[in-house]
Write a protein that holds these residues in place. Structure first.
Motif, PDB file in Angstrom:
ATOM      1  N   GLU A  14       0.830  -1.209   0.000  1.00  0.00           N
ATOM      2  CA  GLU A  14       0.000   0.000   0.000  1.00  0.00           C
ATOM      3  C   GLU A  14       0.862   1.255   0.000  1.00  0.00           C
ATOM      4  O   GLU A  14       0.546   2.244  -0.683  1.00  0.00           O
ATOM      5  CB  GLU A  14      -0.939   0.002   1.207  1.00  0.00           C
ATOM      6  CG  GLU A  14      -2.009  -1.056   1.183  1.00  0.00           C
ATOM      7  CD  GLU A  14      -1.530  -2.399   1.704  1.00  0.00           C
ATOM      8  OE1 GLU A  14      -0.346  -2.486   2.145  1.00  0.00           O
ATOM      9  OE2 GLU A  14      -2.326  -3.352   1.684  1.00  0.00           O
ATOM     10  N   ALA A  15       1.964   1.241   0.750  1.00  0.00           N
ATOM     11  CA  ALA A  15       2.861   2.394   0.777  1.00  0.00           C
ATOM     12  C   ALA A  15       3.478   2.622  -0.598  1.00  0.00           C
ATOM     13  O   ALA A  15       3.625   3.773  -1.042  1.00  0.00           O
ATOM     14  CB  ALA A  15       3.960   2.188   1.821  1.00  0.00           C
ATOM     15  N   LEU A  16       3.829   1.551  -1.272  1.00  0.00           N
ATOM     16  CA  LEU A  16       4.405   1.687  -2.607  1.00  0.00           C
ATOM     17  C   LEU A  16       3.380   2.233  -3.594  1.00  0.00           C
ATOM     18  O   LEU A  16       3.702   3.080  -4.438  1.00  0.00           O
ATOM     19  CB  LEU A  16       4.932   0.341  -3.092  1.00  0.00           C
ATOM     20  CG  LEU A  16       6.228  -0.144  -2.434  1.00  0.00           C
ATOM     21  CD1 LEU A  16       6.501  -1.595  -2.801  1.00  0.00           C
ATOM     22  CD2 LEU A  16       7.407   0.734  -2.853  1.00  0.00           C
ATOM     23  N   GLU A  17       2.156   1.770  -3.484  1.00  0.00           N
ATOM     24  CA  GLU A  17       1.132   2.220  -4.437  1.00  0.00           C
ATOM     25  C   GLU A  17       0.696   3.653  -4.176  1.00  0.00           C
ATOM     26  O   GLU A  17       0.368   4.381  -5.119  1.00  0.00           O
ATOM     27  CB  GLU A  17      -0.070   1.279  -4.365  1.00  0.00           C
ATOM     28  CG  GLU A  17       0.224  -0.094  -4.953  1.00  0.00           C
ATOM     29  CD  GLU A  17      -0.914  -1.085  -4.779  1.00  0.00           C
ATOM     30  OE1 GLU A  17      -1.032  -1.999  -5.609  1.00  0.00           O
ATOM     31  OE2 GLU A  17      -1.692  -0.942  -3.808  1.00  0.00           O
ATOM     32  N   SER A  18       0.716   4.077  -2.913  1.00  0.00           N
ATOM     33  CA  SER A  18       0.226   5.418  -2.594  1.00  0.00           C
ATOM     34  C   SER A  18       1.305   6.485  -2.655  1.00  0.00           C
ATOM     35  O   SER A  18       1.013   7.661  -2.903  1.00  0.00           O
ATOM     36  CB  SER A  18      -0.409   5.419  -1.199  1.00  0.00           C
ATOM     37  OG  SER A  18       0.554   5.131  -0.201  1.00  0.00           O
ATOM     38  N   ASP A  19       2.571   6.102  -2.433  1.00  0.00           N
ATOM     39  CA  ASP A  19       3.642   7.105  -2.376  1.00  0.00           C
ATOM     40  C   ASP A  19       4.955   6.502  -2.870  1.00  0.00           C
ATOM     41  O   ASP A  19       5.963   6.528  -2.163  1.00  0.00           O
ATOM     42  CB  ASP A  19       3.794   7.630  -0.952  1.00  0.00           C
ATOM     43  CG  ASP A  19       4.771   8.803  -0.863  1.00  0.00           C
ATOM     44  OD1 ASP A  19       5.010   9.465  -1.897  1.00  0.00           O
ATOM     45  OD2 ASP A  19       5.306   9.042   0.240  1.00  0.00           O
ATOM     46  N   LEU A  20       4.941   5.974  -4.074  1.00  0.00           N
ATOM     47  CA  LEU A  20       6.146   5.327  -4.599  1.00  0.00           C
ATOM     48  C   LEU A  20       7.315   6.297  -4.657  1.00  0.00           C
ATOM     49  O   LEU A  20       8.443   5.948  -4.301  1.00  0.00           O
ATOM     50  CB  LEU A  20       5.862   4.731  -5.971  1.00  0.00           C
ATOM     51  CG  LEU A  20       7.011   3.944  -6.615  1.00  0.00           C
ATOM     52  CD1 LEU A  20       6.465   2.678  -7.288  1.00  0.00           C
ATOM     53  CD2 LEU A  20       7.736   4.801  -7.651  1.00  0.00           C
TER      54      LEU A  20
ATOM     55  N   GLY B 241       7.946   8.930  -2.799  1.00  0.00           N
ATOM     56  CA  GLY B 241       8.478   9.199  -1.473  1.00  0.00           C
ATOM     57  C   GLY B 241       9.294   8.041  -0.930  1.00  0.00           C
ATOM     58  O   GLY B 241      10.335   8.244  -0.307  1.00  0.00           O
ATOM     59  N   VAL B 242       8.821   6.808  -1.182  1.00  0.00           N
ATOM     60  CA  VAL B 242       9.559   5.634  -0.738  1.00  0.00           C
ATOM     61  C   VAL B 242      10.920   5.576  -1.421  1.00  0.00           C
ATOM     62  O   VAL B 242      11.956   5.386  -0.779  1.00  0.00           O
ATOM     63  CB  VAL B 242       8.764   4.343  -1.031  1.00  0.00           C
ATOM     64  CG1 VAL B 242       9.637   3.111  -0.811  1.00  0.00           C
ATOM     65  CG2 VAL B 242       7.518   4.275  -0.157  1.00  0.00           C
TER      66      VAL B 242
ATOM     67  N   GLU C  25      12.630   7.966  -2.800  1.00  0.00           N
ATOM     68  CA  GLU C  25      13.497   9.069  -2.363  1.00  0.00           C
ATOM     69  C   GLU C  25      14.135   8.773  -1.006  1.00  0.00           C
ATOM     70  O   GLU C  25      15.331   9.014  -0.800  1.00  0.00           O
ATOM     71  CB  GLU C  25      12.684  10.360  -2.288  1.00  0.00           C
ATOM     72  CG  GLU C  25      13.507  11.581  -1.909  1.00  0.00           C
ATOM     73  CD  GLU C  25      12.691  12.862  -1.926  1.00  0.00           C
ATOM     74  OE1 GLU C  25      13.183  13.870  -1.389  1.00  0.00           O
ATOM     75  OE2 GLU C  25      11.570  12.839  -2.461  1.00  0.00           O
ATOM     76  N   SER C  26      13.338   8.230  -0.090  1.00  0.00           N
ATOM     77  CA  SER C  26      13.871   7.932   1.250  1.00  0.00           C
ATOM     78  C   SER C  26      15.003   6.920   1.185  1.00  0.00           C
ATOM     79  O   SER C  26      16.047   7.093   1.824  1.00  0.00           O
ATOM     80  CB  SER C  26      12.756   7.393   2.152  1.00  0.00           C
ATOM     81  OG  SER C  26      11.809   8.400   2.430  1.00  0.00           O
ATOM     82  N   TYR C  27      14.799   5.864   0.405  1.00  0.00           N
ATOM     83  CA  TYR C  27      15.801   4.799   0.382  1.00  0.00           C
ATOM     84  C   TYR C  27      16.960   5.100  -0.568  1.00  0.00           C
ATOM     85  O   TYR C  27      18.054   4.569  -0.382  1.00  0.00           O
ATOM     86  CB  TYR C  27      15.138   3.465   0.064  1.00  0.00           C
ATOM     87  CG  TYR C  27      14.372   2.940   1.256  1.00  0.00           C
ATOM     88  CD1 TYR C  27      15.039   2.443   2.364  1.00  0.00           C
ATOM     89  CD2 TYR C  27      12.986   2.995   1.295  1.00  0.00           C
ATOM     90  CE1 TYR C  27      14.361   1.992   3.480  1.00  0.00           C
ATOM     91  CE2 TYR C  27      12.288   2.544   2.405  1.00  0.00           C
ATOM     92  CZ  TYR C  27      12.981   2.047   3.499  1.00  0.00           C
ATOM     93  OH  TYR C  27      12.296   1.611   4.604  1.00  0.00           O
ATOM     94  N   GLU C  28      16.729   5.969  -1.560  1.00  0.00           N
ATOM     95  CA  GLU C  28      17.850   6.386  -2.417  1.00  0.00           C
ATOM     96  C   GLU C  28      18.945   7.037  -1.583  1.00  0.00           C
ATOM     97  O   GLU C  28      20.138   6.844  -1.852  1.00  0.00           O
ATOM     98  CB  GLU C  28      17.362   7.377  -3.486  1.00  0.00           C
ATOM     99  CG  GLU C  28      16.810   6.734  -4.729  1.00  0.00           C
ATOM    100  CD  GLU C  28      16.393   7.767  -5.764  1.00  0.00           C
ATOM    101  OE1 GLU C  28      16.278   7.404  -6.943  1.00  0.00           O
ATOM    102  OE2 GLU C  28      16.173   8.939  -5.390  1.00  0.00           O
ATOM    103  N   SER C  29      18.548   7.795  -0.564  1.00  0.00           N
ATOM    104  CA  SER C  29      19.544   8.474   0.266  1.00  0.00           C
ATOM    105  C   SER C  29      20.390   7.490   1.073  1.00  0.00           C
ATOM    106  O   SER C  29      21.441   7.857   1.587  1.00  0.00           O
ATOM    107  CB  SER C  29      18.854   9.454   1.223  1.00  0.00           C
ATOM    108  OG  SER C  29      18.056   8.759   2.173  1.00  0.00           O
TER     109      SER C  29
END
Length: 240
Positions: free
Chosen positions: A64-70, A72-73, A75-79
């Motif tokens: 659900e997090a991936l579908e609603s805010d891919l 943002g997810v 970006e967070s983990y790219e860092s």
């Protein structure tokens, strides 16, 4: 093949994520698989990873997090230099029939395509219910046949479902960059070497399948600190 730990194993330790990373850095583990970032600032996590000498093997992220805010997810983990995300769980209804599995496969393939455009690979992590029988083959086999994204095979849950994880790893060669090394007894997670899983044979099969990260996980350790130490020592010995 390198050793990592799924941080879900340490969730009962009441410590901020950067402190948990420092704990892991004091062991032979070389990487971590995130189970969320909590309230920690990504910059602080990045610093803690660097200070501990750890790499981000992957991150478990709910569908659900991936579908609603891919975005943002990602970006967070790219860092954190994390370019693999794994859907850790979908419930039994998603694998209850061939039609349900086909819908699940399409749903995940859509996410995989969107992530690929951002330079991130998608994986799916199994439990035992994905191996439900569907007209001569399991739902897991059908999912594998109808998709081409990565499958993070959990050898413990596969064993609990009555499947041979060594055989599965052979069939999934090239699709299992991450493998969860878990032991089970009476369908319950136990410490490595105390259950029904042929741990050494699984490590050999994972190596032959092209696995990059062997990820230790214990879903419910009695003593998370002791489990961390035992898992690190065991994987270090197995990977020599």
């Amino acid at each position: 093949m390198r050793p990592a730990i799924q941080l879900y194993t340490l969730r009962e330790l009441d410590e901020p994520l950067p402190d948990l990373l420092r704990r892991v850095g004091d062991t032979a583990f070389e990487g971590v698989e995130f189970a969320g970032l909590g309230d920690s600032d990504p910059d602080e996590i990045r610093t803690a990873l660097d200070d501990a000498g750890l790499d981000a093997a992957a991150a478990h992220v709910g569908v659900e997090a991936l579908e609603s805010d891919l975005g943002g997810v990602v970006e967070s983990y790219e860092s954190l230099d994390c370019d693999r995300v794994v859907v850790p769980y979908l419930d039994e209804t998603q694998f209850a029939s061939e039609a349900a599995v086909t819908d699940t496969a399409r749903r995940l393939e859509t996410l995989a395509g969107r992530l690929d455009e951002r330079g991130v690979a998608l994986g799916y992590h199994n439990h035992d219910h994905e191996f439900a029988a569907l007209d001569g083959r399991s739902a897991f086999d059908l999912l594998a046949d109808e998709t081409d994204f990565d499958l993070e095979l959990d050898v413990g849950w596969a064993t609990a479902a009555g499947r041979d994880p060594i055989d599965l790893l052979g069939h999934l060669r090239g699709r299992v960059p991450l493998v969860h090394l878990k032991d089970v007894a009476d369908d319950r997670p136990v410490e490595l070497g105390e259950g029904d899983v042929d741990v050494e044979a699984c490590v050999r099969a994972a190596r032959e399948a092209g696995t990059e990260w062997l990820v230790y996980e214990h879903d419910d350790p009695d003593d998370p600190e002791a489990s961390l130490a035992h898992g690190a020592e065991t994987l270090s010995d197995l990977l020599r």
